[in-house]
Design a protein around this motif. Structure first.
Motif, short mmCIF file in Angstrom:
data_model
loop_
_atom_site.label_atom_id
_atom_site.label_comp_id
_atom_site.label_asym_id
_atom_site.label_seq_id
_atom_site.Cartn_x
_atom_site.Cartn_y
_atom_site.Cartn_z
N PRO A 48 0.83 -1.19 0.00
CA PRO A 48 0.00 0.00 0.00
C PRO A 48 0.88 1.25 0.00
CG PRO A 48 0.05 -0.99 2.18
CD PRO A 48 0.79 -1.91 1.25
N SER A 49 0.35 2.32 -0.58
CA SER A 49 1.08 3.57 -0.57
C SER A 49 0.99 4.17 0.82
CB SER A 49 0.48 4.54 -1.58
OG SER A 49 -0.80 4.97 -1.15
N GLU A 50 1.86 5.14 1.11
CA GLU A 50 1.83 5.79 2.43
C GLU A 50 0.48 6.44 2.65
OE1 GLU A 50 4.18 9.23 4.91
OE2 GLU A 50 5.21 8.22 3.29
N GLU A 51 -0.10 7.01 1.60
CA GLU A 51 -1.41 7.64 1.72
C GLU A 51 -2.46 6.61 2.12
OE1 GLU A 51 -4.59 9.66 -1.25
OE2 GLU A 51 -2.53 10.40 -1.38
N ASP A 52 -2.40 5.41 1.54
CA ASP A 52 -3.36 4.36 1.87
C ASP A 52 -3.22 3.91 3.32
OD1 ASP A 52 -4.47 4.39 -0.64
OD2 ASP A 52 -3.26 2.71 -1.36
N THR A 53 -2.00 3.85 3.84
CA THR A 53 -1.81 3.39 5.21
C THR A 53 -2.23 4.44 6.21
OG1 THR A 53 0.50 4.10 5.26
CG2 THR A 53 0.06 1.80 4.62
N MET A 54 -2.36 5.69 5.79
CA MET A 54 -2.81 6.76 6.68
C MET A 54 -4.33 6.74 6.82
SD MET A 54 -0.46 8.52 8.11
CE MET A 54 -1.33 10.01 8.59
N LYS A 55 -5.04 6.22 5.83
CA LYS A 55 -6.49 6.22 5.86
C LYS A 55 -6.97 5.10 6.78
CE LYS A 55 -6.90 7.76 1.10
NZ LYS A 55 -7.27 7.35 -0.25
N PRO A 56 -7.77 5.45 7.80
CA PRO A 56 -8.28 4.39 8.65
C PRO A 56 -9.37 3.61 7.95
CG PRO A 56 -9.14 6.50 9.36
CD PRO A 56 -8.16 6.77 8.23
N SER A 57 -9.42 2.35 8.25
CA SER A 57 -10.50 1.53 7.73
C SER A 57 -11.29 1.03 8.93
CB SER A 57 -9.97 0.37 6.91
OG SER A 57 -9.10 -0.40 7.70
N PRO A 58 -12.61 1.06 8.84
CA PRO A 58 -13.39 0.61 9.99
C PRO A 58 -13.11 -0.86 10.28
CG PRO A 58 -14.79 0.91 8.07
CD PRO A 58 -13.42 1.40 7.70
N LYS A 93 -6.25 13.17 13.20
CA LYS A 93 -5.57 13.56 11.97
C LYS A 93 -5.91 12.60 10.83
CE LYS A 93 -0.94 14.35 10.13
NZ LYS A 93 0.50 14.31 10.42
N ARG A 94 -5.90 11.29 11.13
CA ARG A 94 -6.23 10.28 10.11
C ARG A 94 -7.65 10.48 9.57
NH1 ARG A 94 -2.90 5.77 9.90
NH2 ARG A 94 -1.31 5.75 11.50
N ARG A 95 -8.56 10.81 10.47
CA ARG A 95 -9.97 10.97 10.08
C ARG A 95 -10.29 12.39 9.62
NH1 ARG A 95 -13.96 7.30 11.48
NH2 ARG A 95 -15.10 8.73 10.14
N ASP A 96 -9.32 13.30 9.77
CA ASP A 96 -9.52 14.70 9.41
C ASP A 96 -10.68 15.30 10.19
OD1 ASP A 96 -8.80 17.04 8.12
OD2 ASP A 96 -10.12 16.67 6.40
N GLU A 139 -13.10 5.88 18.62
CA GLU A 139 -14.31 5.89 17.80
C GLU A 139 -14.56 7.28 17.26
OE1 GLU A 139 -18.41 6.89 17.11
OE2 GLU A 139 -17.53 7.33 19.05
N VAL A 140 -14.95 7.33 15.99
CA VAL A 140 -15.42 8.55 15.34
C VAL A 140 -16.60 8.15 14.48
CG1 VAL A 140 -14.91 10.33 13.62
CG2 VAL A 140 -13.19 9.75 15.33
N ASP A 141 -17.72 8.83 14.67
CA ASP A 141 -18.93 8.59 13.87
C ASP A 141 -19.31 7.11 13.82
OD1 ASP A 141 -19.17 11.31 13.31
OD2 ASP A 141 -17.99 11.15 11.46
N GLY A 142 -19.20 6.43 14.93
CA GLY A 142 -19.62 5.03 15.00
C GLY A 142 -18.61 4.03 14.47
N GLU A 143 -17.48 4.49 13.93
CA GLU A 143 -16.45 3.58 13.43
C GLU A 143 -15.35 3.44 14.46
OE1 GLU A 143 -15.08 4.78 9.59
OE2 GLU A 143 -17.06 4.52 8.68
N LEU A 144 -14.99 2.19 14.75
CA LEU A 144 -13.96 1.91 15.74
C LEU A 144 -12.60 1.74 15.09
CD1 LEU A 144 -15.86 -0.73 17.94
CD2 LEU A 144 -15.63 1.73 18.34
N ALA A 145 -11.58 2.12 15.83
CA ALA A 145 -10.19 1.93 15.39
C ALA A 145 -9.41 1.35 16.55
CB ALA A 145 -9.58 3.25 14.96
N SER A 146 -8.50 0.44 16.26
CA SER A 146 -7.70 -0.21 17.28
C SER A 146 -6.27 0.33 17.24
CB SER A 146 -7.70 -1.73 17.04
OG SER A 146 -7.12 -2.40 18.13
N TYR A 147 -5.79 0.73 18.40
CA TYR A 147 -4.40 1.16 18.58
C TYR A 147 -3.74 0.19 19.53
CZ TYR A 147 -4.72 5.59 16.09
OH TYR A 147 -4.82 6.55 15.10
#
Length: 172
Positions: A48-58, A93-96, A139-147
């Motif tokens: 994946p490009s760096e831009e793709d890895t910055m975009k969170p996926s639910p 930042k990832r989710r803007d 969580e942002v707008d109902g989407e979860l992210a794992s750190y």
């Protein structure tokens, strides 16, 4: 019979070979130790490009590898930790979005099953030892992210989390 010098040369060669088989560390790694794409990567690879890895996926709730994410009330003693604040800022930042739009949905002290810290990358090899660590759910707008983090290390975003080892200690 081998001389001491020949034994040392053979040992050095074996160690060099073993370390080479473990992968190559470069400056192109994320905080979790996973490789990032570099401009010199072959265009035919599926990296994946760096831009793709910055975009969170639910996180897909039906992903059996993700396990049950540790959600629930998180004490202020956790939410005010500098590493948690840094993870919240990273996700905003990832989710803007504004930092205030990020909710800390859960936190747990866990034991990761290996050196991937619950975030294995295809083609990578990891130490096969239990690793004490932490899992943070934002969580942002109902989407979860794992750190994820190993003890004493900063959190890093994990796009495709896997469940910690059985017997992790939920901190909720």
């Amino acid at each position: 019979m081998l001389t001491q010098r020949q034994r040392l040369v053979a040992l050095a060669a074996a160690v060099t070979f073993a370390l080479g088989a473990c992968g190559q560390a470069t400056d192109d790694t994320t905080p979790g130790g996973t490789p990032s794409a570099s401009p010199s990567d072959d265009a035919t690879t599926s990296s994946p490009s760096e831009e793709d890895t910055m975009k969170p996926s639910p996180i897909e709730p039906d992903n059996p590898d993700a396990g049950a994410l540790p959600t629930g009330p998180v004490p202020e003693s956790v939410t005010s930790r500098p590493e948690v604040v840094a993870a919240v800022e990273d996700y905003a930042k990832r989710r803007d979005v504004a930092v205030e739009d990020v909710t800390i949905a859960g936190f747990a002290e866990v034991t990761w099953s290996d050196g991937s810290i619950g975030c294995p990358e295809p083609g990578m090899m990891y130490t096969q030892a239990l690793v004490p660590g932490l899992q943070l759910v934002l969580e942002v707008d109902g989407e979860l992210a794992s750190y994820h983090a190993a003890d004493g290390q900063p959190f890093f975003y994990c796009a495709s989390p896997i469940a910690p080892a059985e017997g992790g200690n939920p901190a909720n």
